[in-house]
Design a protein around this motif. Structure first.
Motif, short mmCIF file in Angstrom:
data_model
loop_
_atom_site.label_atom_id
_atom_site.label_comp_id
_atom_site.label_asym_id
_atom_site.label_seq_id
_atom_site.Cartn_x
_atom_site.Cartn_y
_atom_site.Cartn_z
N ASN A 265 0.85 -1.78 0.28
CA ASN A 265 0.14 0.22 -0.03
C ASN A 265 0.94 1.66 0.22
OD1 ASN A 265 0.83 -0.19 2.65
ND2 ASN A 265 -0.57 -0.45 3.74
N GLY A 266 2.79 1.24 -0.20
CA GLY A 266 2.59 2.14 -0.04
C GLY A 266 4.05 2.94 0.76
N HIS A 267 3.46 1.78 2.55
CA HIS A 267 3.64 2.05 3.60
C HIS A 267 4.87 1.43 3.70
CE1 HIS A 267 -0.15 4.11 4.29
NE2 HIS A 267 -0.43 2.50 4.31
N SER A 268 6.15 2.24 4.39
CA SER A 268 7.21 1.22 4.48
C SER A 268 8.02 1.76 6.08
CB SER A 268 8.69 1.94 3.99
OG SER A 268 9.01 3.68 3.96
N SER A 269 8.60 0.72 6.63
CA SER A 269 8.94 -0.10 7.92
C SER A 269 10.14 -0.46 7.94
CB SER A 269 8.07 -1.07 8.72
OG SER A 269 7.32 -0.40 8.55
N SER A 270 11.12 0.24 9.05
CA SER A 270 12.56 -0.23 9.04
C SER A 270 12.90 -1.14 10.57
CB SER A 270 13.26 0.88 8.10
OG SER A 270 13.14 1.73 8.99
N LEU A 271 13.78 -1.26 10.68
CA LEU A 271 13.42 -2.07 11.96
C LEU A 271 15.93 -2.19 12.35
CD1 LEU A 271 13.61 -3.31 14.91
CD2 LEU A 271 13.71 -5.61 13.88
N LYS A 272 16.20 -1.24 12.77
CA LYS A 272 17.38 -1.01 12.80
C LYS A 272 17.71 -1.29 13.91
CE LYS A 272 19.24 2.79 13.34
NZ LYS A 272 19.87 4.31 13.25
N ALA A 273 19.14 -1.77 14.12
CA ALA A 273 20.33 -2.52 15.58
C ALA A 273 21.53 -1.97 15.55
CB ALA A 273 20.20 -4.28 16.12
N SER A 274 22.16 -0.81 16.61
CA SER A 274 23.39 -0.62 16.22
C SER A 274 24.13 -0.35 17.93
CB SER A 274 23.42 0.65 15.91
OG SER A 274 22.57 1.03 14.50
N TYR A 275 25.09 -0.42 16.69
CA TYR A 275 26.59 -0.92 18.68
C TYR A 275 27.40 0.12 17.76
CZ TYR A 275 30.32 -1.99 21.44
OH TYR A 275 31.36 -2.43 22.05
N SER A 276 27.74 1.33 18.81
CA SER A 276 29.63 2.07 18.29
C SER A 276 30.16 1.90 19.87
CB SER A 276 28.74 2.97 17.96
OG SER A 276 28.70 4.08 18.66
N ASP A 307 36.24 5.50 27.93
CA ASP A 307 35.71 4.72 27.21
C ASP A 307 33.82 5.47 27.13
OD1 ASP A 307 37.67 3.25 26.61
OD2 ASP A 307 36.97 1.36 28.01
N VAL A 308 33.99 4.74 25.75
CA VAL A 308 31.97 5.79 25.60
C VAL A 308 31.11 4.78 24.85
CG1 VAL A 308 32.53 7.29 23.80
CG2 VAL A 308 30.05 7.51 24.91
N SER A 309 30.04 4.12 24.66
CA SER A 309 29.87 3.04 24.05
C SER A 309 28.38 3.73 24.07
CB SER A 309 30.24 1.83 24.36
OG SER A 309 29.37 1.25 25.45
N GLU A 310 27.37 2.76 22.80
CA GLU A 310 26.16 2.92 22.44
C GLU A 310 24.96 1.91 21.60
OE1 GLU A 310 24.15 7.26 21.41
OE2 GLU A 310 23.76 5.90 19.76
N VAL A 311 24.11 1.32 22.30
CA VAL A 311 23.69 0.44 22.14
C VAL A 311 22.37 1.10 21.79
CG1 VAL A 311 22.60 -2.00 22.12
CG2 VAL A 311 24.76 -1.89 23.01
N SER A 312 21.58 0.62 20.40
CA SER A 312 20.65 1.20 20.39
C SER A 312 19.77 0.50 19.27
CB SER A 312 20.51 2.80 18.93
OG SER A 312 20.77 2.43 17.93
N VAL A 313 18.43 0.46 19.51
CA VAL A 313 16.99 -0.46 18.83
C VAL A 313 15.76 1.20 18.25
CG1 VAL A 313 15.87 -1.98 18.26
CG2 VAL A 313 17.67 -2.46 19.76
N ASN A 314 16.26 1.44 17.04
CA ASN A 314 15.13 1.40 16.18
C ASN A 314 14.24 1.02 14.93
OD1 ASN A 314 14.42 3.92 13.67
ND2 ASN A 314 14.46 5.14 15.69
N TRP A 315 12.76 1.05 15.63
CA TRP A 315 11.98 0.91 14.47
C TRP A 315 10.84 2.48 14.01
CZ3 TRP A 315 6.30 -0.24 16.18
CH2 TRP A 315 5.38 -0.79 15.82
N GLU A 316 10.84 1.99 12.61
CA GLU A 316 9.89 3.10 12.16
C GLU A 316 9.26 2.75 11.67
OE1 GLU A 316 13.08 7.57 11.76
OE2 GLU A 316 11.91 6.90 9.22
N ASN A 317 8.82 4.00 11.02
CA ASN A 317 6.88 3.05 10.29
C ASN A 317 6.88 4.98 9.44
OD1 ASN A 317 5.95 0.65 10.60
ND2 ASN A 317 6.74 1.65 12.64
N ASN A 318 6.44 4.61 8.05
CA ASN A 318 6.05 5.88 6.95
C ASN A 318 5.00 5.60 7.00
OD1 ASN A 318 8.68 7.74 7.07
ND2 ASN A 318 9.83 5.55 6.78
N LEU A 319 4.32 5.86 7.09
CA LEU A 319 2.34 6.57 6.21
C LEU A 319 2.65 6.90 6.07
CD1 LEU A 319 1.06 4.82 10.42
CD2 LEU A 319 2.26 3.80 8.35
N LEU A 320 1.29 6.91 4.73
CA LEU A 320 0.99 7.51 3.49
C LEU A 320 -0.71 7.82 4.06
CD1 LEU A 320 2.33 6.08 0.35
CD2 LEU A 320 3.40 8.09 1.67
#
Length: 653
Positions: A265-276, A307-320
């Protein structure tokens, strides 16, 4: 026939307030196009400080150090120390597109109060395997692309210096600091390496999956011996030797797993997990020895780890929501770990280990009111469990298409930052910076308000843009260190200015110029008078001119940067009393590239000359002071890029 020109249409400015979009491919033909092409391209953009040559921590629109963020494929580049300015923390073989958000950006962006540079990596070839080699007189760089099948690819890249890039001639002393009959011998040493791996899978319906990883390390050592005659209590001259040993070792790690889905239907979703993470170790030892008494006296023996570190989990949705409206909804969980230890003569006086969790929720609505006017309204909600407080950041922007060629933009927003860089001024007058977690006790959460107004005029191959801004930052932290005691002071800053940019493309060539007028001031509680003073990164004027010319198989390019200079304080007391010099900055670079081609390979051979006129420039906040006696110090400056010819060969099979 569809054709492409690598020079034209490489820059887009004016679609949103404070936004610049760059095609990194153009950087391959700019001067200094080797291992630092990403930051060579960035430093030529308006609003990004080029004077001072600070590639590992970009200063955007006068923001204090640590308030801007660089990401690669979704993970944070905390910044290697990078004593050598010709090697950046991002391998140019891996970079594809670059987005620069100087200020006034929307609710879906990271929690910082400065600018954001988002670098997108390549996905690799799915057609045929390839080998890319890059060799210059400083580093070896190689990349391999391996198609796994018709939809996926694996990329491997590696860089390594193959000799010590620093010699004693790279360390200079201003003449006014050379006192008496000193005999100073310095031995610097530096090495760098990094490694990238990326696997990507592209689906038929536009889906994308990738895993990206980076490991980088650099090490800098400086050994200084100073011999001089000292008068003892009996009035006799005694031969004395002072040995100064300094070392800094840094390791940068980052990885991202990403999956993006496009729905029917044109919507989009993404799931991202990052570590730095950035792991940094610093040591300094200073020892005096007297030939008469045959005694070694250790004056300083300091060690520090940050020392500095970051763990993140992002869930994003773009709805038309119809043809005129797009709603973005996102949820992100962020964990930060920090370790900070410092000791002197084996006595530990800082031992800090903290962990902070944060939950962010953002909603953003892009709505086209009519054919000319668009509105974007967003709200970012942060719940910091570390300080047990909730932060709401509303953000608003407007875009108006005045005509087919003219577009006007305006934005306003509130911003907070929870991982901050605190400045430390020691008793020798050295500036140090450490990453800390804001706890709203000793280190407050940074807050900022952005006001941005701009516009752009485009016509065929011509672009003119203007951005004006005003930013207020509150919650700055400064540690004043004196005789192993720390005094904490708090302050705020404000930045305002204007960026002008003009670019003309013609017949495969491109010329652009920019002018930045800005002012950055700060106020701390220890100021004797209640008023703002110039910040160390404050510079009034900066002019940049660049040109790329395509003549058959040859590419010629040149760039020139002039900066009116930032205040240079020789000691902390000079900063308090606002006594400073203001040396300006001049640098002319030039490059000539010849493209090679045959049925078996393609490539380039080229020469870049950095600082053609060999002007002496000073780096921003990159120097050491070694006490000579109770009243004088020897000032050691790691000179900015001198006259540097770079020969290189690039081959692709």
């Amino acid at each position: 026939m569809v054709t492409n020109n690598i020079v034209e249409k490489a820059t887009q400015i004016g679609e949103e307030s404070g936004l610049t979009s760059l095609n990194h491919h153009i950087a391959n033909y700019l001067p200094g196009n080797g291992d630092n092409s990403v930051f060579n391209l960035l430093r030529l953009q308006p609003g990004i400080l080029a004077a001072g040559e600070q590639p590992n921590d970009l200063i955007i629109w006068g923001g204090p150090e640590g308030t801007s963020r660089v990401t690669f494929d979704g993970f944070t580049i905390w910044g290697l120390k990078n004593f050598n300015d010709n090697i950046s923390a991002v391998n140019p073989y891996m970079a594809k597109n670059i987005e620069v958000h100087k200020g006034g950006y929307g609710a879906s962006n990271d929690d910082v109060v400065g600018g954001i540079v988002r670098i997108t990596g390549k996905n690799g070839s799915t057609i045929k395997p390839g080998v890319n080699l890059f060799l210059n007189n400083q580093t070896l760089n190689g990349m391999v692309e391996l198609p796994m099948n018709k939809k996926s690819s694996l990329m491997l890249a590696f860089r390594q210096t193959y000799y010590n890039l620093f010699g004693s001639e790279d360390i200079e002393y201003p003449n006014n600091m050379m006192i008496g009959s000193d005999n100073i011998t310095e031995t610097p040493a530096y090495d760098f390496r990094d490694f990238n791996v990326k696997y990507s899978l592209q689906g038929d319906n536009g889906d994308l999956f990738y895993m990206s990883m980076l490991y980088g390390a650099d090490n800098f050592e400086l050994d200084v011996d100073r011999q001089f005659k000292r008068e003892n209590k009996q009035g006799q001259e005694v031969d004395t030797n002072v040995n100064h040993e300094q070392e800094e070792d840094n390791k940068q790690i980052g990885s991202t797993v990403f999956y993006g889905k496009t729905w029917s239907n044109g919507h989009s979703s993404s799931l991202k997990a990052s570590y730095s993470a950035l792991k940094s170790n610093y040591s300094l030892r200073r020892e005096d020895s007297s030939a008469r008494r045959n005694v070694n006296l250790v004056k300083r023996d300091d060690n520090a780890q940050n020392d500095v570190s970051e763990v993140s989990v992002n869930w994003e949705n773009n709805l038309l929501a119809g043809e005129k409206q797009t709603i973005t909804v996102g949820l992100e969980w962020i964990n930060n770990d920090l370790v900070l230890t410092e000791d002197s003569f084996g006595i530990e006086y800082i031992n800090l280990s903290e962990r902070a969790n944060r939950l962010a929720l953002y909603v953003q609505d892009r709505f086209r009111i009519n054919q000319r006017l668009s509105l974007t309204a967003g709200l970012r909600y942060n719940h910091s469990f570390f300080v047990n407080k909730v932060y709401f950041d509303p953000r608003l922007s407007l875009s108006f298409r005045a005509s087919g060629n003219i577009k006007l933009n305006a934005s306003w927003g509130r911003y907070h930052q929870f991982v901050v860089k605190s400045s430390i001024d020691d008793e020798d007058g050295n500036y140090l910076y450490t990453w800390t977690l804001a706890d709203n006790d000793e280190v407050p959460v940074l807050s900022s308000t952005h006001y941005v107004l701009g516009g752009a005029y485009t016509r065929q191959k011509f672009l003119f843009s203007i951005d004006t801004y005003f930013k207020e930052n509150d919650g700055l932290t400064r540690f004043i260190r004196y005789r192993q005691n720390d005094f904490i002071f708090y302050g705020d800053s404000r930045s305002y200015g204007v960026d002008l940019y003009v670019k003309q493309d013609f017949k495969g060539h491109s010329i652009w110029a920019s002018y930045s007028l800005g002012k950055t001031e700060e106020h701390f509680s220890y100021f004797e008078e209640d008023g703002y003073r110039r910040s160390s990164q404050d510079q009034r004027h900066e002019v940049k001119v660049a040109g790329l010319f395509n003549i058959g198989s040859f590419h010629l390019s040149a760039s020139y940067i002039y900066g009116s200079g930032f205040p240079f304080f020789k000691s902390f007391q000079d900063y308090v009393n606002q006594r400073y010099t203001e040396p300006n900055y001049n640098r002319l670079d030039a490059s000539l590239v010849y493209r090679l081609s045959s049925q078996k390979f393609s490539g380039e051979v080229g020469i870049s000359v950095l600082n053609v006129t060999d002007v002496y420039n000073i780096k921003y906040n990159q120097f050491s002071r070694i006490p000579k006696d109770q009243t004088n110090s020897v000032f050691i400056n790691s000179e900015a890029v001198p006259f540097t010819p770079l020969l290189y060969l690039k081959l692709s099979f």
